[in-house]
Scaffold this motif. Structure first.
Motif, PDB file in Angstrom:
ATOM      1  N   GLU A   1      31.893  65.776  17.857  1.00  0.00           N
ATOM      2  CA  GLU A   1      31.934  66.358  16.481  1.00  0.00           C
ATOM      3  C   GLU A   1      30.823  67.562  16.431  1.00  0.00           C
ATOM      4  OE1 GLU A   1      31.981  67.641  13.131  1.00  0.00           O
ATOM      5  OE2 GLU A   1      33.247  65.934  13.491  1.00  0.00           O
ATOM      6  N   ARG A   2      31.245  68.644  15.885  1.00  0.00           N
ATOM      7  CA  ARG A   2      30.394  69.901  15.882  1.00  0.00           C
ATOM      8  C   ARG A   2      29.182  69.828  15.023  1.00  0.00           C
ATOM      9  NH1 ARG A   2      33.192  75.358  13.963  1.00  0.00           N
ATOM     10  NH2 ARG A   2      33.350  74.131  12.140  1.00  0.00           N
ATOM     11  N   LEU A   3      29.418  69.049  13.828  1.00  0.00           N
ATOM     12  CA  LEU A   3      28.473  68.757  12.979  1.00  0.00           C
ATOM     13  C   LEU A   3      27.389  67.744  13.517  1.00  0.00           C
ATOM     14  CD1 LEU A   3      30.636  68.620   9.808  1.00  0.00           C
ATOM     15  CD2 LEU A   3      29.216  70.311  10.078  1.00  0.00           C
ATOM     16  N   PRO A   4      26.217  67.762  12.792  1.00  0.00           N
ATOM     17  CA  PRO A   4      25.184  66.700  12.934  1.00  0.00           C
ATOM     18  C   PRO A   4      25.323  65.468  12.547  1.00  0.00           C
ATOM     19  CG  PRO A   4      24.384  68.082  11.596  1.00  0.00           C
ATOM     20  CD  PRO A   4      25.532  68.868  11.802  1.00  0.00           C
ATOM     21  N   VAL A   5      26.614  65.339  11.820  1.00  0.00           N
ATOM     22  CA  VAL A   5      26.856  64.205  11.025  1.00  0.00           C
ATOM     23  C   VAL A   5      28.221  63.608  11.140  1.00  0.00           C
ATOM     24  CG1 VAL A   5      24.818  64.342   9.267  1.00  0.00           C
ATOM     25  CG2 VAL A   5      27.001  65.590   8.868  1.00  0.00           C
ATOM     26  N   VAL A   6      28.498  62.286  10.956  1.00  0.00           N
ATOM     27  CA  VAL A   6      29.973  61.830  10.686  1.00  0.00           C
ATOM     28  C   VAL A   6      30.614  62.152   9.322  1.00  0.00           C
ATOM     29  CG1 VAL A   6      29.473  60.245  12.436  1.00  0.00           C
ATOM     30  CG2 VAL A   6      29.389  59.648   9.952  1.00  0.00           C
TER      31      VAL A   6
END
Length: 607
Positions: free
Chosen positions: A148-153
């Motif tokens: 995942e590119r974002l730091p969150v799901v």
């Protein structure tokens, strides 16, 4: 069991029941739900106060009940019989949320895995499609890693849907299932930058691409490149991650969909005092959900429906205002989107920012174009049935296919992709038995009964608009238990089991006549007790909407059984009856005495 070779005539009559019986037809809500959740089942459990059983039933199909209870567009409600009859459908999503919020216990989550396998699978994207694909594949025993590119799901659910609609702790709690079942997460890792797509091809046996539509679109109207012109995707992402944004006091949002509504309402919460929502459609035709529009208006958003942007006005490279003009039609004679305007009706007002919410695209640049084809908006070209790309080991789901629009549809595509991957890795046919994936039309046909009255839909509680625009606290507070039970009691329990209610015998041997006769046609076998239990009362036929003559079918089976058994009943208990009949007609037990004749009979010569 007695195996009988039935005649074609008898089989054809059985086939009519097997094909047209509606006893196995799912309710309208369940067939419409892309994930086929047992809506009728859990709604009625809530109505009975069996809340723990209800959440367990939901979790058989959905691992995000609290999330979907808040943000699902609930297409199931559109097909609800109460919507058709009274325009007041069941509040299905709110009921799901009620039991998820109050009765979902992590200790009861199903963490079972069907054996461990050696194959490794990479999933690109931690949104609903990728998460569902990963979960389904992990439960089959595969080793699954989500990038995942974002730091969150959460993907677009997290950075595209504002926190006042979907609290972030809800997402984090429900996603813990994936970690606990053994799925590995690599957050903040961008494919094509931190890791090449080619390395995924080399290291994994299969890949599921489930990236969201994270690219915002800006219409190239005059002035679109001025400072202060934004796109809704970037704006909502920043607000979702930080709860703030450096925005002016007067802004306009261009668009009429749910994303436009989210952008307008979020702008109010980060400091905009005057928010204009400009959309081509009239209010009644806006693609946004009507309740979303209503809540935005309650929060002070100013709607300019039936208008489009003429130009964005600026000074020294920065936006200062906007000019809009009246839209008189959206489509041309061929049905193509081609807006027409009345150049004589225009409005101009001062602005600090314009946010475009007119569409989204997928960033597919991380995949070599010579390996996998892309289509409009950067989405990937896939097989409609299997979601497989030109590269055999690569599958796509969710926003990345352009086929799903809402979260639950993305999850259904994740499940579809997972099934295809499993069959691919097991060298199985990927095309068979897939006609009932996603939303489909049920073969159920029901009519309202006289006792079915119009009961008002229960509304959930909400925070006052003047209070809610001051922050990102959740606006909708959901149902109380009393409200949930009352709302659940409105369910019409759509099904066709009328014959089963009239005949105790059928209930002892099958779920519905269709199941029974399909088995007879398939195997030629049936326990003799079944046809011999029918008392030939015809009550099933009287109740049946299709008027199936089940009595006649059972009588035909009896006759065929006797014929195949040398003229004798196949029922063991009938031997005593046969002996009684044999003795009843024997000379040993039967005597004949001549009747006495009257004098009149004698005189007439009667014998």
């Amino acid at each position: 069991m007695n195996k009988i070779a039935y005649s074609k005539e008898i089989l054809d009559k059985m086939q009519e029941i097997a094909e047209d019986c509606m006893g196995d037809a799912p309710p309208y809500c369940e067939a419409t739900c892309p994930m086929h959740t047992d809506v009728k089942g859990y709604v009625n459990l809530i109505g009975e106060g069996k809340h723990n059983e209800a959440i367990n039933l939901i979790r058989e199909k959905l691992f995000l009940p609290a999330t979907l209870g808040r943000i699902c567009a609930h297409p199931c409600e559109e097909k609800c019989k109460r919507e058709e009859a009274f325009r007041q459908p069941m509040a299905i999503a709110a009921l799901k949320r009620f039991v998820a919020d109050n009765y979902d216990d992590k200790k009861n989550w199903d963490l079972s895995v069907k054996g461990e396998r050696s194959e490794r699978i990479a999933v690109v994207g931690a949104g609903p499609a990728g998460a569902q694909a990963a979960l389904d594949l992990r439960k089959k025993g595969y080793k699954v890693t989500i990038y995942e590119r974002l730091p969150v799901v959460g993907g677009m659910m997290r950075v595209g849907i504002p926190e006042y609609r979907l609290p972030r702790d809800i997402i984090d709690y429900e996603y813990r299932l994936l970690e606990e079942i053994g799925i590995e997460f690599k957050l903040g890792v961008e494919i094509g930058k931190d890791i090449s797509f080619e390395s995924l091809e080399k290291d994994y046996d299969a890949i599921v691409i489930a990236v969201g539509a994270h690219k915002g679109i800006v219409i190239p109207v005059p002035g679109h490149d001025l400072k202060g012109v934004l796109n809704a995707v970037d704006f909502l992402r920043e607000v979702s991650l930080t709860r703030k944004y450096d925005i002016g006091k007067k802004i306009a949002v261009i668009g009429g969909g749910n994303v436009a509504i989210d952008a307008a309402r979020s702008a109010r919460r980060v400091g905009a005092e005057e928010v204009h929502l400009i959309c081509l459609e009239n209010e009644s035709d806006m693609p946004a959900h009507d309740w979303e529009v209503e809540e935005a208006l309650e929060e002070g958003v100013i709607l300019h429906d039936g208008f489009g942007p003429e130009k964005i006005i600026g000074k020294e490279g920065k936006i200062t205002g906007i000019e809009i003009k009246k839209c008189i039609s959206l489509f041309d004679k061929e049905g193509r989107f081609n807006p027409e305007y009345d150049e004589n009706i225009k409005n101009t007002f001062n602005l600090d920012n314009v946010i475009f919410a007119v569409g989204q695209g997928v960033d597919s640049s991380f995949v070599p174009t010579e390996s996998i084809e892309t289509i409009r908006g950067g989405r990937f070209k896939v097989d409609n049935v299997t979601l497989q790309t030109k590269m055999e080991k690569v599958f796509v789901a969710g926003d990345a296919t352009g086929r799903s629009v809402i979260a639950v549809e993305a999850m259904a595509e994740g499940r579809k992709a997972a099934l295809s991957v499993d069959r691919f890795l097991n060298n199985e046919d990927m095309f068979t038995d897939r006609e009932y994936e996603g939303t489909y039309e049920t073969w159920l046909e029901t009519e309202l009964k006289d006792e079915d009255v119009d009961l008002p839909r229960i509304k959930t509680r909400q925070i006052d608009p003047d209070i809610r625009i001051k922050g990102f606290e959740e606006v909708d507070l959901g149902f109380t238990e009393a409200q949930a039970v009352e709302e659940a009691s409105r369910c019409l329990k759509c099904e066709c089991k009328l014959c089963m209610k009239e005949c105790e015998m059928l209930g002892d041997f099958c779920e519905c006549p269709k199941e029974l006769f399909e088995q007879i046609i398939k195997t030629g076998e049936i326990d003799p007790i079944i046809p011999y239990s029918c008392n030939m009362c015809s009550q099933c036929t009287i109740a049946c909407p299709k008027d199936f003559e089940m009595k006649d079918r059972f009588m035909e089976i009896r006759k065929e059984m006797i014929k195949a058994n040398n003229g004798k009943s196949p029922m063991k208990g009938h031997k005593a009856i046969e002996m009684h009949q044999l003795l009843g007609f024997s000379k040993l037990f039967t005597t004949a005495r001549p009747a006495k004749m009257s004098e009149q009979s004698k005189s007439r010569g009667e014998v």
